[in-house]
Design a protein around this motif. Structure first.
Motif, PDB file in Angstrom:
ATOM      1  N   VAL B 318       0.838  -1.203   0.000  1.00  0.00           N
ATOM      2  CA  VAL B 318       0.000   0.000   0.000  1.00  0.00           C
ATOM      3  C   VAL B 318       0.868   1.246   0.000  1.00  0.00           C
ATOM      4  O   VAL B 318       0.621   2.203  -0.740  1.00  0.00           O
ATOM      5  N   ARG B 319       1.887   1.233   0.830  1.00  0.00           N
ATOM      6  CA  ARG B 319       2.755   2.415   0.918  1.00  0.00           C
ATOM      7  C   ARG B 319       3.974   2.310  -0.014  1.00  0.00           C
ATOM      8  O   ARG B 319       4.747   3.258  -0.091  1.00  0.00           O
ATOM      9  N   ARG B 320       4.141   1.143  -0.647  1.00  0.00           N
ATOM     10  CA  ARG B 320       5.378   0.882  -1.405  1.00  0.00           C
ATOM     11  C   ARG B 320       6.585   1.192  -0.509  1.00  0.00           C
ATOM     12  O   ARG B 320       7.549   1.816  -0.921  1.00  0.00           O
ATOM     13  N   SER B 321       6.466   0.729   0.744  1.00  0.00           N
ATOM     14  CA  SER B 321       7.486   1.064   1.731  1.00  0.00           C
ATOM     15  C   SER B 321       7.851  -0.186   2.535  1.00  0.00           C
ATOM     16  O   SER B 321       6.987  -0.803   3.156  1.00  0.00           O
ATOM     17  N   PHE B 322       9.122  -0.530   2.516  1.00  0.00           N
ATOM     18  CA  PHE B 322       9.602  -1.674   3.296  1.00  0.00           C
ATOM     19  C   PHE B 322       9.390  -1.417   4.790  1.00  0.00           C
ATOM     20  O   PHE B 322       8.969  -2.314   5.529  1.00  0.00           O
ATOM     21  N   ASN B 323       9.656  -0.190   5.233  1.00  0.00           N
ATOM     22  CA  ASN B 323       9.512   0.124   6.656  1.00  0.00           C
ATOM     23  C   ASN B 323       8.075  -0.077   7.135  1.00  0.00           C
ATOM     24  O   ASN B 323       7.848  -0.532   8.253  1.00  0.00           O
ATOM     25  N   SER B 324       7.100   0.286   6.287  1.00  0.00           N
ATOM     26  CA  SER B 324       5.701   0.088   6.686  1.00  0.00           C
ATOM     27  C   SER B 324       5.412  -1.393   6.908  1.00  0.00           C
ATOM     28  O   SER B 324       4.725  -1.763   7.859  1.00  0.00           O
ATOM     29  N   GLY B 325       5.937  -2.237   6.023  1.00  0.00           N
ATOM     30  CA  GLY B 325       5.734  -3.673   6.172  1.00  0.00           C
ATOM     31  C   GLY B 325       6.371  -4.211   7.445  1.00  0.00           C
ATOM     32  O   GLY B 325       5.782  -5.051   8.148  1.00  0.00           O
ATOM     33  N   VAL B 326       7.572  -3.729   7.759  1.00  0.00           N
ATOM     34  CA  VAL B 326       8.239  -4.190   8.987  1.00  0.00           C
ATOM     35  C   VAL B 326       7.465  -3.718  10.212  1.00  0.00           C
ATOM     36  O   VAL B 326       7.297  -4.462  11.183  1.00  0.00           O
ATOM     37  N   ARG B 327       6.965  -2.462  10.145  1.00  0.00           N
ATOM     38  CA  ARG B 327       6.147  -1.965  11.262  1.00  0.00           C
ATOM     39  C   ARG B 327       4.918  -2.862  11.454  1.00  0.00           C
ATOM     40  O   ARG B 327       4.538  -3.176  12.577  1.00  0.00           O
ATOM     41  N   ALA B 328       4.293  -3.271  10.348  1.00  0.00           N
ATOM     42  CA  ALA B 328       3.122  -4.146  10.454  1.00  0.00           C
ATOM     43  C   ALA B 328       3.520  -5.468  11.125  1.00  0.00           C
ATOM     44  O   ALA B 328       2.769  -6.020  11.940  1.00  0.00           O
ATOM     45  N   GLY B 329       4.714  -5.984  10.807  1.00  0.00           N
ATOM     46  CA  GLY B 329       5.198  -7.211  11.449  1.00  0.00           C
ATOM     47  C   GLY B 329       5.396  -7.028  12.941  1.00  0.00           C
ATOM     48  O   GLY B 329       5.048  -7.911  13.743  1.00  0.00           O
ATOM     49  N   VAL B 330       5.927  -5.872  13.324  1.00  0.00           N
ATOM     50  CA  VAL B 330       6.138  -5.604  14.758  1.00  0.00           C
ATOM     51  C   VAL B 330       4.792  -5.504  15.475  1.00  0.00           C
ATOM     52  O   VAL B 330       4.600  -6.092  16.547  1.00  0.00           O
ATOM     53  N   TRP B 331       3.828  -4.780  14.866  1.00  0.00           N
ATOM     54  CA  TRP B 331       2.508  -4.666  15.499  1.00  0.00           C
ATOM     55  C   TRP B 331       1.821  -6.024  15.581  1.00  0.00           C
ATOM     56  O   TRP B 331       1.113  -6.313  16.562  1.00  0.00           O
ATOM     57  N   THR B 332       1.993  -6.856  14.552  1.00  0.00           N
ATOM     58  CA  THR B 332       1.390  -8.191  14.604  1.00  0.00           C
ATOM     59  C   THR B 332       1.978  -8.977  15.768  1.00  0.00           C
ATOM     60  O   THR B 332       1.257  -9.664  16.510  1.00  0.00           O
ATOM     61  N   THR B 333       3.308  -8.863  15.959  1.00  0.00           N
ATOM     62  CA  THR B 333       3.950  -9.558  17.082  1.00  0.00           C
ATOM     63  C   THR B 333       3.395  -9.070  18.409  1.00  0.00           C
ATOM     64  O   THR B 333       3.036  -9.871  19.289  1.00  0.00           O
ATOM     65  N   VAL B 334       3.316  -7.740  18.540  1.00  0.00           N
ATOM     66  CA  VAL B 334       2.857  -7.149  19.804  1.00  0.00           C
ATOM     67  C   VAL B 334       1.407  -7.562  20.101  1.00  0.00           C
ATOM     68  O   VAL B 334       1.035  -7.768  21.260  1.00  0.00           O
ATOM     69  N   ALA B 335       0.592  -7.690  19.068  1.00  0.00           N
ATOM     70  CA  ALA B 335      -0.819  -8.041  19.276  1.00  0.00           C
ATOM     71  C   ALA B 335      -1.030  -9.535  19.422  1.00  0.00           C
ATOM     72  O   ALA B 335      -1.827  -9.988  20.243  1.00  0.00           O
ATOM     73  N   VAL B 336      -0.274 -10.326  18.648  1.00  0.00           N
ATOM     74  CA  VAL B 336      -0.547 -11.769  18.629  1.00  0.00           C
ATOM     75  C   VAL B 336      -0.059 -12.458  19.912  1.00  0.00           C
ATOM     76  O   VAL B 336      -0.644 -13.473  20.329  1.00  0.00           O
ATOM     77  N   LEU B 337       0.965 -11.926  20.538  1.00  0.00           N
ATOM     78  CA  LEU B 337       1.491 -12.612  21.729  1.00  0.00           C
ATOM     79  C   LEU B 337       0.472 -12.631  22.877  1.00  0.00           C
ATOM     80  O   LEU B 337       0.115 -13.714  23.353  1.00  0.00           O
ATOM     81  N   PRO B 338      -0.045 -11.468  23.332  1.00  0.00           N
ATOM     82  CA  PRO B 338      -1.021 -11.551  24.422  1.00  0.00           C
ATOM     83  C   PRO B 338      -2.362 -12.137  23.998  1.00  0.00           C
ATOM     84  O   PRO B 338      -2.933 -12.966  24.728  1.00  0.00           O
ATOM     85  N   ILE B 339      -2.855 -11.734  22.804  1.00  0.00           N
ATOM     86  CA  ILE B 339      -4.172 -12.240  22.381  1.00  0.00           C
ATOM     87  C   ILE B 339      -4.086 -13.740  22.117  1.00  0.00           C
ATOM     88  O   ILE B 339      -4.934 -14.528  22.566  1.00  0.00           O
ATOM     89  N   GLY B 340      -3.030 -14.145  21.415  1.00  0.00           N
ATOM     90  CA  GLY B 340      -2.858 -15.572  21.118  1.00  0.00           C
ATOM     91  C   GLY B 340      -2.675 -16.398  22.383  1.00  0.00           C
ATOM     92  O   GLY B 340      -3.262 -17.480  22.515  1.00  0.00           O
ATOM     93  N   PHE B 341      -1.889 -15.867  23.326  1.00  0.00           N
ATOM     94  CA  PHE B 341      -1.657 -16.620  24.561  1.00  0.00           C
ATOM     95  C   PHE B 341      -2.955 -16.803  25.337  1.00  0.00           C
ATOM     96  O   PHE B 341      -3.249 -17.905  25.829  1.00  0.00           O
ATOM     97  N   ALA B 342      -3.744 -15.718  25.449  1.00  0.00           N
ATOM     98  CA  ALA B 342      -5.006 -15.814  26.188  1.00  0.00           C
ATOM     99  C   ALA B 342      -5.927 -16.848  25.549  1.00  0.00           C
ATOM    100  O   ALA B 342      -6.534 -17.682  26.246  1.00  0.00           O
ATOM    101  N   VAL B 343      -6.020 -16.841  24.225  1.00  0.00           N
ATOM    102  CA  VAL B 343      -6.905 -17.783  23.530  1.00  0.00           C
ATOM    103  C   VAL B 343      -6.388 -19.213  23.672  1.00  0.00           C
ATOM    104  O   VAL B 343      -7.143 -20.147  23.967  1.00  0.00           O
ATOM    105  N   LEU B 344      -5.060 -19.390  23.485  1.00  0.00           N
ATOM    106  CA  LEU B 344      -4.470 -20.733  23.591  1.00  0.00           C
ATOM    107  C   LEU B 344      -4.698 -21.328  24.974  1.00  0.00           C
ATOM    108  O   LEU B 344      -5.092 -22.491  25.125  1.00  0.00           O
ATOM    109  N   LEU B 345      -4.428 -20.513  26.008  1.00  0.00           N
ATOM    110  CA  LEU B 345      -4.532 -21.044  27.369  1.00  0.00           C
ATOM    111  C   LEU B 345      -5.992 -21.279  27.749  1.00  0.00           C
ATOM    112  O   LEU B 345      -6.327 -22.292  28.384  1.00  0.00           O
ATOM    113  N   PHE B 346      -6.862 -20.364  27.342  1.00  0.00           N
ATOM    114  CA  PHE B 346      -8.283 -20.543  27.632  1.00  0.00           C
ATOM    115  C   PHE B 346      -8.798 -21.826  26.976  1.00  0.00           C
ATOM    116  O   PHE B 346      -9.495 -22.624  27.600  1.00  0.00           O
ATOM    117  N   GLU B 347      -8.393 -22.013  25.725  1.00  0.00           N
ATOM    118  CA  GLU B 347      -8.837 -23.207  24.999  1.00  0.00           C
ATOM    119  C   GLU B 347      -8.233 -24.466  25.609  1.00  0.00           C
ATOM    120  O   GLU B 347      -8.875 -25.517  25.678  1.00  0.00           O
TER     121      GLU B 347
END
Lengths: 107, 411
Positions: B318-347
């Motif tokens: 979308v931005r034709r920007s490598f940095n934007s893609g890396v930022r998206a990867g960092v945000w995915t990491t930050v979001a997936v760790l707590p949300i994923g852990f809560a779902v995994l452990l609850f399940e």
């Protein structure tokens, strides 16, 4: 009750060096060489003096091509008052602090 | 190829290899003595795959960064590069002083003198005085230490086994608050500042909720495990410290993100979407009636790849920007760790209450095993997935640029 800390010998030396020609803008490296201070000591002093309103800063307006503008320093009115007080309190002190780590200055 | 660029690439690859070597040694030294030597080879081979991906990602990061910063860095000698690196760490309101030292270095002649100026200037960069002085930092540090001690003692007394977990979680948050106070123009609590800045971003709300849910299910699991006979301590010291560290850092990044992460909104939104997609896909797999175990393992490995690669690629494209893609990867990491852990452990807890086992294990294990299982699984997600965000970002950034619409003259 407010408490006024006495400036260190190095800070005093910097203020007195800037007070020699109060209206002139000075460079950091120039002060380093004159006072035999390392930048690791000089710049924290300059930052502290600027934070307290004793030091006025500006950027060089017309640097030569290919070189970034240099930062310039001179005393404010409050700085000149402080310099007068420090000079009166330390009449025999020269503007040369203790030399701690010699041998780093360039040409 | 440029010698300086090769040096950066070598440093990046060395850092990745050293990190994986440290991880391998931790696994091997903490393994029970009954483990066969062949299992060490299996572990090494299992780690070699993600390590190769991380090396590729590191080389891509250096390559794209060099495209932008390389021409300037090539003109700098080593002392100038050292000083430039040191002053880049200065907080925003002190950047002028870094620029001042960098400009003065240009006036210093002679190799030894330049090294002396650069080293001393770098030392100055890390100890420039704080505007409010050291007392403000001392008060913040003292408060943080008192809260850590009280939280650790209180949690340990209320739920035995959670003392060190809570102390590490609160301790890291306290250290980050002290660091933020040290780097701010005026002493302030970033959390309070963010609360004032309404509306709070969606990523902050979701990650905070994910961390809260993770803490809740962790306490529940430990509490349930304590009821079982001959209960060993869970979480283990290492697992508890790891989980507390991950949750604290994710919470901090979501609440007070560094400046380079918030220059645009799209990566944060994509990160949340990627994390929710992963959690949703995982729930679908484990609750889908039928032979789900094989699909579960497939999901554990392939879902992170898909989630991270998609977010990195879309942001990069979308931005034709490598940095934007890396930022998206960092945000995915930050979001997936707590949300994923809560779902995994609850399940995991839900399944344990029905089948008395954890996902992918034989029956007869204790409920505490769900916690270790969830920690191990959720850490695999960014370990496998993040390099794919970087690779996706590279593909997205390299897409041909869209042509501007032609403007026809009006007759």
């Amino acid at each position: 009750m407010s408490r006024t800390r006495r400036p260190s010998a190095q800070t005093t030396a910097v203020v007195l060096a800037l007070a020699v020609e109060p209206s002139a803008w000075r460079y950091g490296y120039e002060l380093c060489r004159e006072l035999d201070l390392k930048p690791g000591s000089l710049y924290p002093i300059l930052v502290r003096l600027a934070d307290r309103g004793v030091l006025e800063t500006a950027w060089e307006t017309a640097p030569p091509t290919g070189r970034p503008p240099r930062h310039l320093y001179r005393l404010t009115g409050a700085g000149r008052t402080l310099a007068t007080e420090l000079a009166a309190a330390t009449p025999r002190r020269t503007a040369s602090p203790r030399r701690s780590e010699p041998g780093w200055q360039g040409a | 190829m440029n010698r300086v660029r090769r040096a950066y690439e070598f440093a990046a690859v060395t850092a990745v290899v050293a990190a994986f070597a440290a991880g391998y040694l931790t696994v091997v030294t903490s393994a029970p003595p009954s483990e066969s030597p062949a299992s060490y080879w299996t572990t090494a081979l299992a780690l070699a795959v993600p390590m190769s991906l991380w090396i590729l990602a590191a080389l891509l990061v250096v390559g794209f960064w060099w495209e932008r910063a390389g021409p300037r860095l090539s003109t700098l000698d080593p002392p100038a590069r050292l000083l430039a690196t040191a002053v880049a760490t200065l907080p925003e309101h002190r950047r002028d002083w870094g620029a001042a030292m960098t400009a003065e270095l240009g006036e210093v002649q002679g190799r030894a003198a330049r090294w002396g100026f650069a080293l001393s200037g770098a030392r100055a960069a890390v100890r420039l005085p704080h505007p409010a002085g050291w007392p403000a930092l001392a008060v913040a540090a003292g408060l943080a230490a008192a809260v850590v001690a009280a939280a650790g003692w209180g949690a340990g007394a209320a739920v035995p086994g959670l003392g060190s977990f809570t102390a590490v979680f609160v301790g890291i948050l306290g250290a980050l608050v002290v660091l933020a106070v040290a780097r701010s123009r005026r002493p302030r609590l970033p959390v309070l500042v963010l609360v004032v800045k309404l509306p709070v971003p969606a990523v902050t709300v979701l990650v905070t909720a994910g961390v809260a849910a993770s803490l809740a299910v962790t306490v529940t699991t430990v509490h349930l495990d304590l009821r079982e006979p001959a209960s060993a301590r869970i979480p283990s010291l290492g697992g508890g410290v790891l989980l507390a560290t991950v949750l604290a850092i994710c919470l901090w990044v979501a609440v007070a993100p560094p400046r380079w992460l918030v220059t645009e909104r799209l990566p944060a939104h994509l990160g949340v979407a990627g994390a929710l997609a992963y959690a949703g896909f995982f729930l679908f797999l484990v609750r889908w009636p039928g032979p789900a175990d094989g699909l579960y393992l497939l999901g554990v490995w392939l879902a992170p790849v898909a989630a991270f690669a998609a977010t990195g690629f879309v942001a990069g494209a979308v931005r034709r920007s490598f940095n934007s893609g890396v930022r998206a990867g960092v945000w995915t990491t930050v979001a997936v760790l707590p949300i994923g852990f809560a779902v995994l452990l609850f399940e995991g807890l839900r399944r344990y209450s029905i089948e008395r086992t954890v996902l992918g294990a034989d029956a007869g294990v204790r409920v505490g095993a769900t916690l270790s299982d969830a920690i191990g699984t959720v850490l695999l997600v960014p370990l496998i997935g993040f390099p794919f965000a970087v690779i996706g970002a590279a593909f997205g950034a390299l897409l041909p640029r869209r042509r501007a619409p032609e403007v026809r003259p009006v007759r």
